[in-house]
Design a protein around this motif. Structure first.
Motif, short mmCIF file in Angstrom:
data_model
loop_
_atom_site.label_atom_id
_atom_site.label_comp_id
_atom_site.label_asym_id
_atom_site.label_seq_id
_atom_site.Cartn_x
_atom_site.Cartn_y
_atom_site.Cartn_z
N GLU A 236 0.84 -1.21 0.00
CA GLU A 236 0.00 0.00 0.00
C GLU A 236 0.87 1.25 0.00
O GLU A 236 1.20 1.78 1.06
N GLU A 238 0.00 4.21 -0.93
CA GLU A 238 -0.77 5.40 -0.53
C GLU A 238 -0.84 5.55 0.99
O GLU A 238 -0.83 6.64 1.50
N HIS A 239 -0.96 4.42 1.67
CA HIS A 239 -1.20 4.49 3.12
C HIS A 239 -0.21 3.59 3.86
O HIS A 239 -0.59 2.56 4.40
N ASN A 241 1.08 3.64 6.67
CA ASN A 241 0.88 3.35 8.10
C ASN A 241 -0.34 2.46 8.34
O ASN A 241 -0.44 1.81 9.38
N HIS A 242 -1.28 2.44 7.39
CA HIS A 242 -2.51 1.68 7.63
C HIS A 242 -2.25 0.18 7.60
O HIS A 242 -2.80 -0.57 8.37
N ARG A 243 -1.44 -0.21 6.62
CA ARG A 243 -1.21 -1.64 6.46
C ARG A 243 0.26 -1.85 6.14
O ARG A 243 0.62 -2.07 4.98
N ASP A 247 -0.29 -8.40 2.48
CA ASP A 247 -1.28 -9.45 2.75
C ASP A 247 -0.76 -10.81 2.28
O ASP A 247 -1.23 -11.36 1.27
N ARG A 316 4.48 8.11 -0.87
CA ARG A 316 3.98 9.13 0.06
C ARG A 316 5.16 9.99 0.54
O ARG A 316 6.22 9.46 0.88
#
Ligand code: LLP
Length: 390
Positions: A236, A238-239, A241-243, A247, A316
């Motif tokens: 990810e 774009e994000h 810190n989110h993930r 996976d 980012r």
């Protein structure tokens, strides 16, 4: 990264440099291991080979080797880096459409686990070299499955027009040719369809193609030892810190569900293991007001991180010094190339000369693709674990 990067500690270091979050790397490797063992209960049904092209920093390789990963190497140089990290020759695979003779010699003499062979012409050379060295080399045919158009066109690898592998419709002929060569042994099939794949269902057509190739080998009464499905799992950007950890579970499960074979499965992951843990740390040299845009001119450039310039890839970007209200900037490097741009219209906390800028998710294909263009020095690397900063 604001708050987690210790600015004072590196205040006297020349920017730009790479900074690796070693805790995140360890967490990623632990989760990778868990996802693998929970998907494939039988211990011998798997091996993950880390693709060194994503990052061959020795400190990172030592840690990766410590977690039991093998290596996917593209050159003799990468094979040496893998060995230095303690990865045994048996856990090394050697892939590439244009293997050099001296690299083949090195790999044969070491008895590496597997050559991933991309043409009959290459196999003939490996056979000749192995014969002259009185050795027998184990190989897999890399099959071009003719599928996949993923994230960015420059990095698809599994389509007919790509240079990679042997077209699946030509596999039978290649196997027949290989049967006549005495110093090479066909042990497996290898595939790799692309990179930055976030929708794991994209691997289903690959599984179907592999099943078809296995059927073909069966009709030819050829038995092999394993299948290598390549890499390509995305992260990810774009994000971050989110993930922060990719996976891996969905990735392994799609193969478990759709491959119709009991053979051991090998994987070659690069980006998903190391991208999230790395950031390129730069400083703002100048803030320049343009007619329509403000430019944050930073000291990092395409020579340290070429992905945005080469593939228009998104990373980012954060100002980790300033807490002032956000403003819009084009974040650019100092090099006189139109494409030396990290991001356009990026919202950053108000920038000043000397502010630290973090370009996130740069641990894969960042340091390893750095160049000396403009006589710029190669970037140094620092680690969140002080024992590694020597
Ligand atoms: N195996 C083979 C045969 C490969 O060619 C690659 C990557 C991998 C495994 C690892 O793929 P990964 O898991 O990292 O997606 N420089 C580009 C990426 C090029 C990938 C080339 N092959 C970038 O910065 O996006």
């Amino acid at each position: 990264m604001k708050g987690s990067f210790p600015i004072e500690k590196f205040a006297s270091e020349r920017t730009p440099f790479y900074y690796y979050d070693i805790n995140l790397l360890r967490t990623t490797l632990a989760e990778l291991g868990n996802a693998l063992t929970s998907t494939y209960e039988t211990a011998n049904i798997k091996q993950v080979h880390f693709a060194l092209k994503a990052n061959f920093n020795p400190e990172l390789l030592n840690i990766i080797a410590h977690y039991g990963l093998g290596a996917d190497c593209a050159t003799g140089g990468e094979i040496r880096f893998a060995l230095n990290a303690g990865i045994p020759p048996s856990a090394i695979v050697f892939t590439g459409v244009g293997k050099r003779e001296e690299d083949i010699r090195l790999a044969v003499s070491l008895g590496i686990g597997r050559f991933n062979v991309e043409s009959v012409a290459e196999l003939e050379v490996i056979n000749e070299i192995a014969t002259s060295m009185k050795k027998r080399a184990s190989f897999s045919f890399r099959v071009n499955p003719d599928m996949g158009a993923y994230s960015y066109a420059n990095v698809t690898t599994g389509m007919t027009e790509n240079k990679f592998g042997i077209h699946h419709s030509m596999l039978a002929d290649a196997v027949t040719a290989a049967k006549k060569m005495r110093s090479v042994r066909l042990c497996g099939l290898h595939f790799h369809i692309g990179t930055q794949i976030l929708d794991t269902s994209d691997y289903i057509p690959l599984c179907n193609r592999i099943n078809q190739c296995l059927e073909l080998l069966k009709t030819m009464q050829v038995t092999i030892k394993d299948i290598n499905v390549g890499g390509g799992l995305g992260i990810e950007y774009e994000h971050p810190n989110h993930r922060p950890v990719a996976d891996f579970t969905s990735y392994f499960q799609v193969f478990k569900k759709h491959l119709r074979t009991d053979l051991p499965i090998h994987f070659e992951l690069g980006r998903s293991i190391v991208a999230p843990c790395g950031a390129l740390i730069s400083k703002v040299l100048y803030v320049k007001e343009g007619l329509h845009h403000n430019f944050a001119i930073i000291d990092g450039s395409m020579t340290e991180l070429i992905r945005p310039a080469l593939y228009s890839a998104y990373h980012r970007i954060e100002n980790i010094t300033s807490d002032e209200p956000e403003q819009e900037y084009d974040v650019v490097g100092p090099i006189s190339e139109h494409s030396d741009v990290f991001g356009k219209s990026v919202m950053l906390n108000r920038c000043h000369r000397g502010d630290y800028i973090a370009i996130r998710s740069a641990g894969a294909y960042g340091e390893s693709m750095a160049s000396h263009f403009n006589c710029r020095p190669l970037p140094k690397a620092f680690f969140s674990d002080d024992n590694l900063n020597s």
